[in-house]
Scaffold this active site. Structure first.
Site, mmCIF file in Angstrom:
data_model
loop_
_atom_site.group_PDB
_atom_site.id
_atom_site.type_symbol
_atom_site.label_atom_id
_atom_site.label_comp_id
_atom_site.label_asym_id
_atom_site.label_seq_id
_atom_site.Cartn_x
_atom_site.Cartn_y
_atom_site.Cartn_z
ATOM 1 N N HIS A 165 6.270 -3.045 -13.543
ATOM 2 C CA HIS A 165 4.069 -2.909 -13.277
ATOM 3 C C HIS A 165 3.658 -4.622 -12.756
ATOM 4 O O HIS A 165 2.285 -4.737 -13.275
ATOM 5 C CB HIS A 165 3.151 -1.676 -13.626
ATOM 6 N N ASP A 188 3.221 5.155 -13.349
ATOM 7 C CA ASP A 188 2.814 5.301 -14.001
ATOM 8 C C ASP A 188 1.856 5.748 -14.731
ATOM 9 O O ASP A 188 0.824 5.541 -15.428
ATOM 10 C CB ASP A 188 2.019 3.903 -14.272
ATOM 11 N N HIS A 198 4.231 -6.097 -19.584
ATOM 12 C CA HIS A 198 3.752 -6.664 -21.326
ATOM 13 C C HIS A 198 3.749 -8.016 -22.035
ATOM 14 O O HIS A 198 4.113 -8.177 -23.514
ATOM 15 C CB HIS A 198 2.553 -5.306 -22.460
ATOM 16 N N GLU A 250 8.603 2.000 -22.523
ATOM 17 C CA GLU A 250 8.153 1.003 -22.508
ATOM 18 C C GLU A 250 7.631 0.592 -23.838
ATOM 19 O O GLU A 250 6.641 1.331 -24.768
ATOM 20 C CB GLU A 250 6.749 1.704 -21.641
HETATM 21 FE FE FE Z 1 2.642 -0.602 -19.320
#
Ligand code: FE
Length: 364
Positions: A197, A255, A176, A115
């Site tokens: 996410h 997560d 992100h 990530e």
């Molecule tokens: Fe994240």
């Protein structure tokens, strides 16, 4: 080994009662028969986005501790997930994870989900800004086995270089990010059909520029990770996503960070200090820093929030991730597939976990 008198839940064949026989790690026979089931048998859960749990942390290469605990959650396949860090650290984690997988052929650790660090500074969340950078040819040469997934921001400099990773069977996931719809579409056309996410770490939906949030809802073949802890997304948002995307477009993840399963207190995520209060991990400035969600709770929450069927639950908790990761040997309860299974009681508590035909967890 035979698991008798259960409600078998297969993501494709649906729900029926009967027995499942296993041999040499595989399901060899499914016997349909009328009976009063003593539990719900589903394909073993898959968590493609987990940073840590019970004090164990991907950044510390605590793979065996993660694996062990995750069996109690019904998880039989997972991707140990990093946060943005230096190339040296990434190489170290990949090397150790690779070693662990080769030494333990039946491990539930499938590989690593990187990530970052190729994400947006504007949507850094709990990633340390100093490590966020654009990708380079030199760095990407080092990203190989056992990397299985990489979360990146489509709009950052040189992001197109990341498409090369697809040739190494690495799944790209957008996240992100402040990408516009058009910036995301460039990657979508190249096969990027996954959002990390959702919609945490993305620009909120705007009616003139729908961005990745809009793309995720609009495009049927894009799958969305959901952190179903009731904190990252409200119950109504989970319902809305389910209504639009259906179970086919949704993937449950935790997560979770190392503090998951532990009491409130201070911990770390990469270089950053995280405080957990009432089970919610945050940075000093209040930014959410992963979750303390356990997978079995995510499964229960999704069912409770959406009212979905058990067949749909098997899709979001296992099958969809298997399809994305190219794992056609699991995620089903069908003859010939891997005997990775989870037995649940009627309230969806994990009673027993089976990994390649072996019992790896029993609650009582
Ligand atoms: Fe994240």
């Amino acid at each position: 080994m035979v698991v008798e008198k259960v409600l078998i839940v297969d993501p494709i064949d649906g729900e029926f009662t009967g027995d499942v026989e296993m041999e040499e790690g595989k399901i060899v026979k499914i016997e349909k028969r009328e009976c009063i089931p003593r539990g719900v048998l589903m394909p073993g859960f898959v968590d493609p986005h987990i940073h840590g749990v019970m004090g164990a942390d991907t950044m510390n290469c605590d793979f065996s501790e993660m694996e062990e605990f995750l069996y109690s959650q019904g998880v039989t396949t997972f991707l140990a997930t990093t946060v943005s860090t230096s190339l040296e650290k990434m190489k170290e984690i990949l090397a150790k994870a690779g070693e662990y997988i080769l030494e333990n052929p039946s491990t539930s650790l499938l590989g690593v989900h990187l990530e970052g660090p190729y994400i947006s500074k504007e949507k850094k969340g709990a990633h340390s800004e100093g490590h966020i950078r654009p990708p380079s040819e030199r760095e990407l040469r080092e990203i190989d086995f056992p990397t299985k997934m990489l979360t990146f921001a489509p709009e950052i400099e040189s992001s197109e270089l990341l498409l090369k990773l697809v040739e190494r069977d690495i799944v790209l996931s957008a996240g992100h990010s402040i990408a516009t719809f058009e910036e995301f579409m460039k990657f979508y056309k190249e096969g990027v059909k996954r959002i990390t996410h959702f919609p945490n770490g993305l620009k909120p939906l705007h009616h003139r520029e729908i961005g990745i949030t809009g793309a995720g809802l609009l495009l049927d073949d894009v799958k969305l990770e959901l952190i179903c802890d009731g904190v990252h997304l409200s119950r109504e948002m989970v319902k809305l996503v389910y209504k639009v995307k259906k179970a086919d477009g949704t993937v449950l993840v935790t997560d979770s960070i190392s503090a998951a399963g532990l009491k409130d207190g201070a911990t770390t995520l990469g270089d950053l200090v995280v405080k957990v209060k009432n089970g919610v991990p945050r940075l000093e400035d209040g930014t959410l820093a992963g979750s303390t969600l356990l997978f079995s709770q995510a499964v229960k929450n999704f069912r409770k929030f959406t009212g979905c069927s058990l067949t749909e639950l098997a899709k979001v908790s296992s099958y969809n991730s298997c399809v994305e990761l190219g794992l056609d040997d699991r995620g089903r309860i069908a003859e010939g597939t891997r005997a990775d299974l989870v037995l649940l009681d009627e309230d969806l508590n994990v009673v027993m976990t089976i990994k390649e035909g072996e019992v790896v967890f029993r609650s009582r």
